[in-house]
Write an enzyme that holds these catalytic residues in place. Structure first.
Site, mmCIF file in Angstrom:
data_model
loop_
_atom_site.group_PDB
_atom_site.id
_atom_site.type_symbol
_atom_site.label_atom_id
_atom_site.label_comp_id
_atom_site.label_asym_id
_atom_site.label_seq_id
_atom_site.Cartn_x
_atom_site.Cartn_y
_atom_site.Cartn_z
ATOM 1 N N LYS A 141 0.853 -1.197 0.000
ATOM 2 C CA LYS A 141 0.000 0.000 0.000
ATOM 3 C C LYS A 141 0.879 1.234 0.000
ATOM 4 O O LYS A 141 1.658 1.461 0.916
ATOM 5 C CB LYS A 141 -0.919 -0.012 1.224
ATOM 6 N N LYS B 122 -2.240 -1.668 -3.785
ATOM 7 C CA LYS B 122 -3.104 -0.497 -3.759
ATOM 8 C C LYS B 122 -2.267 0.771 -3.876
ATOM 9 O O LYS B 122 -1.258 0.877 -3.176
ATOM 10 C CB LYS B 122 -3.870 -0.493 -2.430
HETATM 11 C C1 PBG Z 1 -7.533 3.473 5.621
HETATM 12 C C2 PBG Z 1 -7.808 3.298 4.173
HETATM 13 C C3 PBG Z 1 -7.617 4.209 3.125
HETATM 14 C C4 PBG Z 1 -8.133 3.623 1.990
HETATM 15 C C5 PBG Z 1 -8.597 2.373 2.347
HETATM 16 N N1 PBG Z 1 -8.380 2.177 3.691
HETATM 17 C C6 PBG Z 1 -7.082 5.588 3.133
HETATM 18 C C7 PBG Z 1 -5.741 5.887 3.623
HETATM 19 O O1 PBG Z 1 -4.885 5.021 3.792
HETATM 20 O O2 PBG Z 1 -5.537 7.069 3.886
HETATM 21 C C8 PBG Z 1 -8.196 4.264 0.630
HETATM 22 C C9 PBG Z 1 -9.290 3.779 -0.263
HETATM 23 C C10 PBG Z 1 -9.605 4.656 -1.402
HETATM 24 O O3 PBG Z 1 -8.967 5.700 -1.651
HETATM 25 O O4 PBG Z 1 -10.553 4.313 -2.130
HETATM 26 N N2 PBG Z 1 -6.211 3.271 5.997
HETATM 27 ZN ZN ZN Z 2 -5.754 4.027 8.138
#
Ligand code: PBG
Ligand code: ZN
Length: 321
Positions: free
Chosen positions: A192, A245
């Site tokens: 991620k 992701k």
């Molecule tokens: C929480 C999380 C996020 C997303 C999914 N879970 C945001 C982040 O890490 O700030 C992003 C999902 C999206 O942008 O559709 N940690």
């Molecule tokens: Zn988070």
């Protein structure tokens, strides 16, 4: 000419015979944002056709997704209260836990995925417990494990940690096993990135960090080799499914990870990717249906087995046509 690739493109039937990849409704996971209250269905401004849903309304959307053939939902929530450690994240009365139970009862065959993180639940908006301005990795693990167990108790089939703390897959696996949830899977957000593409989600989930950014825990977009390191660690710790992701700007990573692992691979087609397509489509600048199906297909071609996407309902309708 001896070799003419165009011979195999002459008709739709011949093209379909030599087609290498296909998109299916069974590839999709549809994310839901559940909120406190009743009879609430409010569109999220930067994510057209995606809604804040109270639990009763979330059940209706879940049934719609099921009737379209979508196999799974991922549940995100906005809590009633926030504190320093995000304790509403493991409150059985919070919207996520209530939604998981209600949807499980109404549509028992749907696979329910609980997103495990703390940023929606902490006053500071970071994904873990703070020690000064630093997110304390090891102190956060026990909290994440509590969130995972509470979601499993509510009826989640899969736990999806999105926090990017080191060691969280192992911590969640042992907590689930200790509470007799050996059959609950872990889909790890293993790879991620610290991405600008999460902007609309943070508005929707009210989860933006109140100071700083997430670069001390999410990955540097410049790094590719590191994706294999993160993946190997999570597999060793017991992940059942690996996720990359965002999706579209990271298809090189998806392809690289696919070549190196034998676990199912998921991609998250995130909020910013969705918002860009919706904005261009609204302006009449692109053909939304063709753009969406082509983009989702590119994720399959790169090696994804599972696609988490806000386009799931529309794409399912188009594929079912
Ligand atoms: C929480 C999380 C996020 C997303 C999914 N879970 C945001 C982040 O890490 O700030 C992003 C999902 C999206 O942008 O559709 N940690
Ligand atoms: Zn988070």
């Amino acid at each position: 000419m001896k070799i003419r690739p165009r011979r195999l493109r002459l008709s739709e039937n011949i093209r379909s015979m030599v087609r290498e990849n296909a998109l299916s409704v069974k590839d999709f996971v549809y994310p839901l944002f559940v909120v406190p209250g009743e009879h609430i269905k409010e569109e999220i401004e930067s994510m057209p056709n995606v809604y804040h849903l109270s639990v009763d309304e979330a059940v209706k959307v879940a049934k719609e997704a099921e009737s379209l053939g979508i196999p799974a939902l991922e549940i995100f929530g906005l809590p009633e209260y926030k504190d320093e450690i995000g304790s509403s994240a493991w409150d059985m009365e919070s919207p996520v836990q209530r939604a998981i139970t209600a949807i499980k009862n109404a549509a028992p065959n749907l696979v329910l995925i609980g997103d495990v993180c703390l940023c929606q639940y902490t006053t500071h908006g970071h994904c873990g417990k703070l020690c000064g301005d630093y997110v304390d990795n090891d102190a956060t693990l026990a909290l994440l494990a509590k969130v995972a167990v509470s979601q499993a108790k509510a009826g989640a089939d899969i736990i999806a940690p999105s926090d990017m703390m080191d060691g969280r897959v192992a911590a969640i696996r042992s907590a689930l096993d200790a509470e007799n949830f050996a059959n609950v899977s872990i889909m790890s957000y293993a790879v991620k990135y610290a991405s600008a593409y999460y902007g609309p989600f943070r508005d929707a989930a009210n989860s933006a960090p109140q100071f700083g950014n997430r670069k001390q825990y999410q990955m540097d977009p410049a790094n590719a080799r590191e994706a294999l390191k993160e993946t190997a660690l999570d597999i060793e710790e017991g992940a059942d499914i690996i996720m990359v992701k965002p999706a579209l700007s990271y298809l090189d990573i998806v392809s690289k990870v696919r070549e190196n692992i034998n676990l199912p691979l998921a991609v998250y087609n995130v909020s910013g990717e969705y918002a860009m397509v919706k904005a261009a489509a609204k302006n009449g600048w692109i053909d939304e249906k063709r753009i969406v199906l082509e983009s989702l297909l590119s994720m399959k071609r790169a090696g994804a087995d599972i696609i988490i996407t806000y386009h799931a309902l529309d794409a399912a309708k188009w594929l079912n046509e």
